[in-house]
Design an enzyme around this catalytic site. Structure first.
Site, PDB file in Angstrom:
ATOM      1  N   ASP A 197       0.862  -1.173   0.000  1.00  0.00           N
ATOM      2  CA  ASP A 197       0.000   0.000   0.000  1.00  0.00           C
ATOM      3  C   ASP A 197       0.906   1.232   0.000  1.00  0.00           C
ATOM      4  O   ASP A 197       2.086   1.131   0.333  1.00  0.00           O
ATOM      5  CB  ASP A 197      -0.890  -0.021   1.242  1.00  0.00           C
ATOM      6  CG  ASP A 197      -1.838   1.160   1.297  1.00  0.00           C
ATOM      7  OD1 ASP A 197      -2.290   1.591   0.232  1.00  0.00           O
ATOM      8  OD2 ASP A 197      -2.105   1.645   2.404  1.00  0.00           O
ATOM      9  N   ASN A 206      -8.417  -0.431   4.817  1.00  0.00           N
ATOM     10  CA  ASN A 206      -8.892  -0.946   3.524  1.00  0.00           C
ATOM     11  C   ASN A 206      -8.019  -2.076   2.958  1.00  0.00           C
ATOM     12  O   ASN A 206      -8.123  -2.401   1.780  1.00  0.00           O
ATOM     13  CB  ASN A 206      -8.975   0.180   2.481  1.00  0.00           C
ATOM     14  CG  ASN A 206      -9.921   1.277   2.903  1.00  0.00           C
ATOM     15  OD1 ASN A 206     -10.974   1.002   3.472  1.00  0.00           O
ATOM     16  ND2 ASN A 206      -9.555   2.520   2.649  1.00  0.00           N
ATOM     17  N   ASP A 207      -7.158  -2.642   3.771  1.00  0.00           N
ATOM     18  CA  ASP A 207      -6.268  -3.695   3.275  1.00  0.00           C
ATOM     19  C   ASP A 207      -6.579  -5.054   3.880  1.00  0.00           C
ATOM     20  O   ASP A 207      -5.865  -6.025   3.605  1.00  0.00           O
ATOM     21  CB  ASP A 207      -4.807  -3.343   3.586  1.00  0.00           C
ATOM     22  CG  ASP A 207      -4.355  -2.087   2.870  1.00  0.00           C
ATOM     23  OD1 ASP A 207      -4.763  -1.904   1.715  1.00  0.00           O
ATOM     24  OD2 ASP A 207      -3.610  -1.298   3.468  1.00  0.00           O
TER      25      ASP A 207
END
Length: 1204
Positions: free
Chosen positions: A493, A851-852
């Site tokens: 990310d 969000n991972d």
């Protein structure tokens, strides 16, 4: 087997399963009972281990709707079985959403109509009238499945979403709550709102652990040895087994307790529930069911379920789910407009949903109206429940090392069978009793397949986990440590992972009358630009501090404004209900925030409606992605050089935010503003300009990526940020090297009878980038220096979806060189990881938790940089908030992997050396003594295996990868060469001693001394079989084999390039020196008392020297084989050829194909798909695509391209 009797549940999901129905069969159960009695319970054990056999042996097939037992089989490659029992309950309806207040309506879901319903009793149950529905259901992995008579299939009721309710219908039909009667009815289906993580008792855990095949095998071996009078050896093995069982029970129970503590916090909360008759009552959160309406207190609440916000606004901390401790504003589901007609979905309507486990920091209500939320999911059906389920029931990983170990053990079992057959033949020739024959056959089997092997293989993982914990890396799945040593590609990310979490305000670039002014750092308070910066956010005040998104905090703080919560005084002052008030410095202006549209990742924007103090009109302020903002503005207000200006900033890595404003009509009232849709509010805006934010790269990022690049491990960036910014960051941190081309794949979906297309645009660099990768020294032979500069693909999330759907064959080639993935949604991140895995990459994912979670769980090794509760979904969690943990994990994984191979090779050689010695001694009616077994099979084995695993990881990542498969040329060659070497010297010592002039056979030694039964040791079995222990063959083999164990341990204990040198492992060195000194002492300086204890025959001193020479010769040859011949073989024929750099000529490729066939690769060369694709790609002259070319879908080979 009839296909109509097979049902599929969870179709298309990760936990998809086939369902087979069975019902009890009396005659089969009688036969199983008889067989269990005749086998002494062994049949029951076998059926306990194999549930599919148990059900098939006691039941007969039946349709699933009539079954009493079900077999579930996963549809993945593992094809795992599970057995569940079908239960039956009576209820007034067949679905939890059938009406029970008045009368039943025909169901839209295919359920048959029931008879008259029950009425509600005083005790909260349904009293039976004429009839009730008989409902068949079963539970598996905390999910309940109900039989649907209409569709003849099982289905689940996850919550209110099952009814496909629209957002508008939530207000019209569900905002009043449930009656007590309906609540009690729904509780029959949904049960209590709790995640019942039960901590098993120690007794249950003990029974389950002991019934494991491994421990039963050990118990059988201990009993067998004890019966044959090997009391010392069997007692020691019993103690070791008990210790391992105790440690295993401790960690298993600790895991359950930790998980229970994670979920118990929301289970005991008192909530206020609104009933349909307008009553309000307080109940425990465990009594909630979908459809209940709860009132949220102003001072906050720990949300006990998934709920849709009906009215009011809430500020929520969702760190438990996202791993990002940032306040998020939630607003009520729309009651009018286009969005009101949408079917409510928790994923699509996140900004309206309160998730279980999140904490409401503050709820806002106006004019005494309560803030209400509709319960949509409870228990394990909630988002948090699904997270807990993924931890409780993790999907098994198909690890190649485990598959290879199982195949190798099968070979050992075959060898054990041959040894047992040999023992039987020898015993029959020698005329021993039948019982002794059985004991000998079992003994030789246990020697070939050592019971301690699984324990020995986990030693390296235990030490690696301990070392990682000291470095701040915590692991909840130890088996993933070995997998981490095999990683081929790492996905990162960007924000918070490669770059700093926070953003700094670099400057602003205002636009006036469609023209950009000069960029500046000063914010003038009396402008619409400053008003937008001060009001367009979702910040709140908590304990006197600003809370919310760090970006909003930075932008708001730059204005120097003050934020205050709205109250009744402000409502009267502004003639409108105000949620918050913003005051400019020096009281130069004041605004009241009337309405908020929170940021949406799908829309890429947020907006607010405000009223300035003393003004009669409302204003709209909007901020978001610059391209999105520009599309919503009037064209004449957007500068003509907007695109060029934006690219100038983004290509330098700046985060750019666009601002816009619109003055609303004066005649609009507060109520009319509240009824406007988002589309109406965010239209016909005036472009205000750009905010330029600087996102600094973390100090450690470039060095870590450089180490990974040198180690030939691919690195990818997967971010939700802009493509230009992502490419710039990739350049700056070294993910894309200096001089390497970047090709942007801009894909468009099919439209107007035109097929999907990909436009290949070569990235134009505004200036030459310089970064750390320019200093990389590649291979010593300079191969890479002569190659042309490489290239990388960059793609947006929208284009990624088009390529994946419409270009499946080209998609795989594209993945081989794609490096930057921008504007990716959380689901697309997970899809990317799955796509890389589909071409046989071993994938790592590193993110900060926000969000991972999905991609962290999907990857072979997920590394979370967040210590919040969301990190429990990731196999690894780092307390150090930078990516240096990635190289640490890979180094430790490689060290653990090499340790596993070393221990496995040592255990294999140990078993075969002992096996060969026992086979030779059986030929002369002899065996090793009790103390001899105790020394080599307990003391030496335990100490060597334990200390061999203590080697720390090497300080740097090597370019060469460790072997990842047992069935590979280097590993098999090493084992086979060392086996032949050991057997050669064992056979030589055994037969050479028989050629000595002083040699006497064991029988002659026994007959020469009338008191031999006292002077010489005999191990007697209960059957009376007698082994002559003290003899020359036994003594010679004991000395030679004891040193062979030590020699192969030292030879296999490899150091560089994956572990620290063996001589720095002081525990192992001291162990080997101590054992060597002891063996040399008893061999060269015999002491009668010691020889009597170890049952060693007295041999001439010359023979002892001869044995020492044999041992030294074996040691020299072993070191030569392992460190010269086999290491050279490994370098020439690597275990992991990438097909990109390692294979430089056709001869080497042909040789590798040959060795691949040696290790039984069914697919041929290469063994992984991405390596095969890499080789094919080198032969394609039209790849990569030419600049400005277009590729269209629809052609079988996807070669139809044209230049623009």
């Amino acid at each position: 087997m009839e296909t109509r009797e097979i049902k599929i549940i969870n179709q298309g999901l990760d936990d998809e399963m086939e369902v087979f129905g069975y019902r009890p069969c009396v005659w089969k159960m009688v036969l199983v009972g008889a067989g269990s009695i005749c086998s002494g319970g062994l049949l029951l054990l076998l059926l306990y281990w194999l549930p599919q056999w148990r059900v098939k042996a006691t039941c007969e097939r039946s349709p699933p709707g009539e079954a009493r037992s079900l077999l579930l089989r996963t549809t993945d490659d593992l094809r795992q079985w599970a057995h569940v029992k079908v239960r039956v309950m009576r209820a007034p309806g067949r679905t939890p959403f059938d009406g029970v207040d008045h009368h039943r309506h025909p169901s839209a879901h295919g359920y048959r109509q029931p008879g008259p319903i029950a009425h509600h009793g005083k005790n909260g149950t349904f009293n039976r009238l004429d009839s009730t529905e008989l409902i068949h259901y079963f539970s598996h992995h905390s999910v309940t499945y109900y039989w649907n008579e209409g569709t003849q299939d099982f289905e689940t009721f996850k919550g209110l979403e099952h009814t496909k309710v629209s957002c508008g219908a939530i207000h019209r039909e569900h905002s009043q709550g449930l009656t007590q009667k309906v609540r009690d009815y729904r509780s029959l289906f949904f049960g209590k709102n709790e995640m019942d993580v039960r901590v098993p008792s120690l007794f249950k855990l003990f029974v389950k652990e002991v019934l494991d095949p491994f421990y039963l095998f050990q118990l059988f071996a201990i009993i067998l040895w004890a019966v044959q009078s090997y009391f010392l050896y069997s007692a020691n093995m019993l103690v070791i087994s008990c210790i391992f069982i105790g440690v295993s029970l401790y960690f298993i129970r600790k895991h359950y307790v930790k998980l229970r503590n994670l979920v118990v916090t929301h289970s005991v909360v008192r909530v206020t529930v609104c009933r349909k008759n307008k009553d309000v009552e307080e109940i425990m959160s465990t009594e909630l069911v979908p459809g209940d309406v709860i009132a949220l207190p102003a001072d906050g609440l720990l949300v006990p379920c998934d709920a849709a916000l009906i009215c009011g606004t809430c500020v929520v901390n969702e760190s438990m789910l996202t791993g990002e401790s940032v306040a998020v504003t939630k607003i009520g589901v729309p009651s009018s407009g286009r969005e009101a007609g949408e079917i409510y979905d928790t994923e699509r309507h996140k900004r309206h949903t309160l998730f279980c486990g999140s904490r409401v920091i503050q709820s806002r209500h106006y004019a005494g109206q309560a803030v209400k939320a509709l319960v949509v999911r409870t228990g394990f059906n909630t988002e948090k429940g699904q997270l807990v389920r993924s931890i409780l029931y993790p999907k098994p990983t198909d690890i190649q090392l485990h598959r290879d170990a199982a195949q190798f053990l099968k070979c050992m079992v075959v060898l054990a069978g041959l040894g047992a057959l040999y023992a039987i033949i020898i015993d029959v020739i020698l005329g021993v009793s039948a019982t002794a024959v059985i004991f000998d056959a079992l003994n030789i089997t246990l020697i070939a397949v050592p019971p301690i092997l699984p324990v020995a293989l986990t030693a390296g993982l235990v030490h690696a986990q301990r070392r990682m914990k000291r470095r701040g890396i915590f692991c909840i799945s130890p088996q993933r440590i070995n997998v981490s040593g095999q990683l081929d590609v790492i996905c990162f990310d960007k924000t918070g992972t490669l770059t700093e979490d926070g953003l700094d305000l670099w400057g602003i670039h205002r636009a006036q009358h469609g023209i950009f002014s000069v960029a500046t750092t000063e914010v003038s308070p009396k402008t619409s630009f400053a008003a937008c910066m001060a009001t367009c956010h979702s910040l709140i005040i908590t304990d006197g501090k600003l809370c919310g998104d760090p970006l909003d905090v930075k932008v708001f703080s730059a204005t120097g404004s003050l934020l205050e919560e709205g109250n009744e005084y402000h409502a009267a002052l502004y003639h409108a209900r105000i949620s918050a008030v913003v005051q400019f410095p020096d009281q130069s202006g004041e605004f009241g925030i009337v309405r908020q549209f929170p940021f949406s990742s799908a829309l890429r924007r947020m907006s607010v409606v405000v009223r300035g103090l003393g003004r009669k009109h409302f204003d709209v302020y909007l901020k978001g992605a610059p391209e999105t903002v520009a599309d919503l503005c009037a064209p004449h207000t957007v500068p003509q050089n907007f695109t060029e200006t934006l690219e100038t900033y983004t290509r330098q890595g700046f985060r750019v935010i666009g601002l816009a404003h619109r003055q609303m009509e004066p005649q609009l009232s507060w109520l009319q503003v509240q009824n406007l849709s988002r589309e109406q509010t965010e239209s016909n805006l005036d472009f205000l300009g750009l905010i330029i934010m600087q996102n600094k790269i973390k100090e450690q990022t470039a060095d870590v990526l450089l180490d990974l690049r040198r180690a030939d491990i691919r690195t990818l960036m997967v971010t939700g940020d802009d493509l230009s910014t992502a490419v710039w960051v990739a350049r700056e941190c070294g993910m894309i090297g200096a001089g390497e081309k970047v090709i942007v794949a801009d894909a468009a979906p099919p439209r107007h009878h035109r097929p999907a297309s990909i436009t290949w645009c070569h990235w134009e660099e505004p200036f030459l980038y310089t970064n750390a990768t320019s200093e990389i020294g590649f291979s010593s032979d300079g191969r890479w220096a002569e190659e042309e500069p490489g290239y990388h693909f960059a793609v947006s999330g929208r284009a990624f979806a088009v390529i994946a759907e419409h270009f499946p064959q080209l998609f795989e080639k594209f993945l081989l060189k794609a490096t930057v993935f921008a504007r990716m949604t959380p689901d697309q991140k997970t899809q990317l990881v799955a796509a890389l895995q589909s071409i046989d990459y071993t994938v790592g994912m590193c993110g900060d938790g926000a969000n991972d979670c999905g991609s962290l769980k999907k990857a072979h090794s997920g590394i979370s940089l967040s210590e919040l509760e969301a990190s429990v979904a990731s196999p690894f969690t780092s307390s150090v908030p930078d990516i240096s943990c990635v190289t640490q994990l890979i180094r430790q994984g490689r060290a653990a992997l090499v340790t596993t191979f070393c221990v496995f090779k040592f255990m294999t050689l140990f078993s075969l050396i002992l096996f060969c010695g026992v086979v030779l001694l059986y030929g002369v009616l002899s065996n090793y003594g009790d103390w001899q077994y105790f020394l080599v099979d307990t003391i030496m084995l335990s100490l060597i295996v334990f200390t061999m695993s203590l080697n720390p990881a090497w300080k740097k990542l090597a370019r060469r990868s460790p072997p990842t498969a047992l069935l590979s040329a280097p590993v098999l060659s090493s084992i086979l060469f060392q086996i032949f070497n050991c057997l050669l010297f064992q056979f030589f010592a055994f037969f050479f001693v028989q050629q000595q002039s002083w040699y006497r056979t064991p029988q002659e030694i026994q007959s020469d001394n009338t008191n031999s039964s006292q002077m010489y040791g005999f191990n007697r079995s209960q059957a009376g079989a007698q082994y002559i222990i003290m003899n020359f063959e036994n003594t010679s083999l004991f000395y030679v084999s004891a040193f062979q164990y030590l020699i192969v341990a030292v030879v296999f204990a490899k150091g560089k390039p994956f572990r620290r040198p063996t001589y720095k492992n002081w525990s192992f060195v001291l162990t080997c020196v101590a054992i060597c000194f002891f063996l040399l002492f008893i061999m060269l300086y015999p002491i009668p008392a010691i020889e009597e204890v170890f049952e060693i025959a007295s041999v001439p001193y010359d023979w002892r020297v001869t044995l020492l020479i044999i041992i030294l010769a074996h040691a020299v040859l072993s070191f030569l084989l392992e460190n010269l011949i086999l290491d050279t073989l490994w370098k020439v024929f690597p275990s992991n050829p990438t097909g990109r750099q390692h294979l430089t000529n056709k001869t080497q490729m042909a040789s590798e194909r040959f060795f691949s066939k040696m290790v039984w690769s069914k697919k041929g060369f290469p063994v992984t798909k991405y390596k095969y694709l890499s080789l094919k790609l080198q032969e394609e002259l039209d790849w990569p695509p030419a600049p400005s070319s277009v590729t269209y879908a629809g052609n079988p080979d996807y070669l139809v391209s044209e230049r623009l």
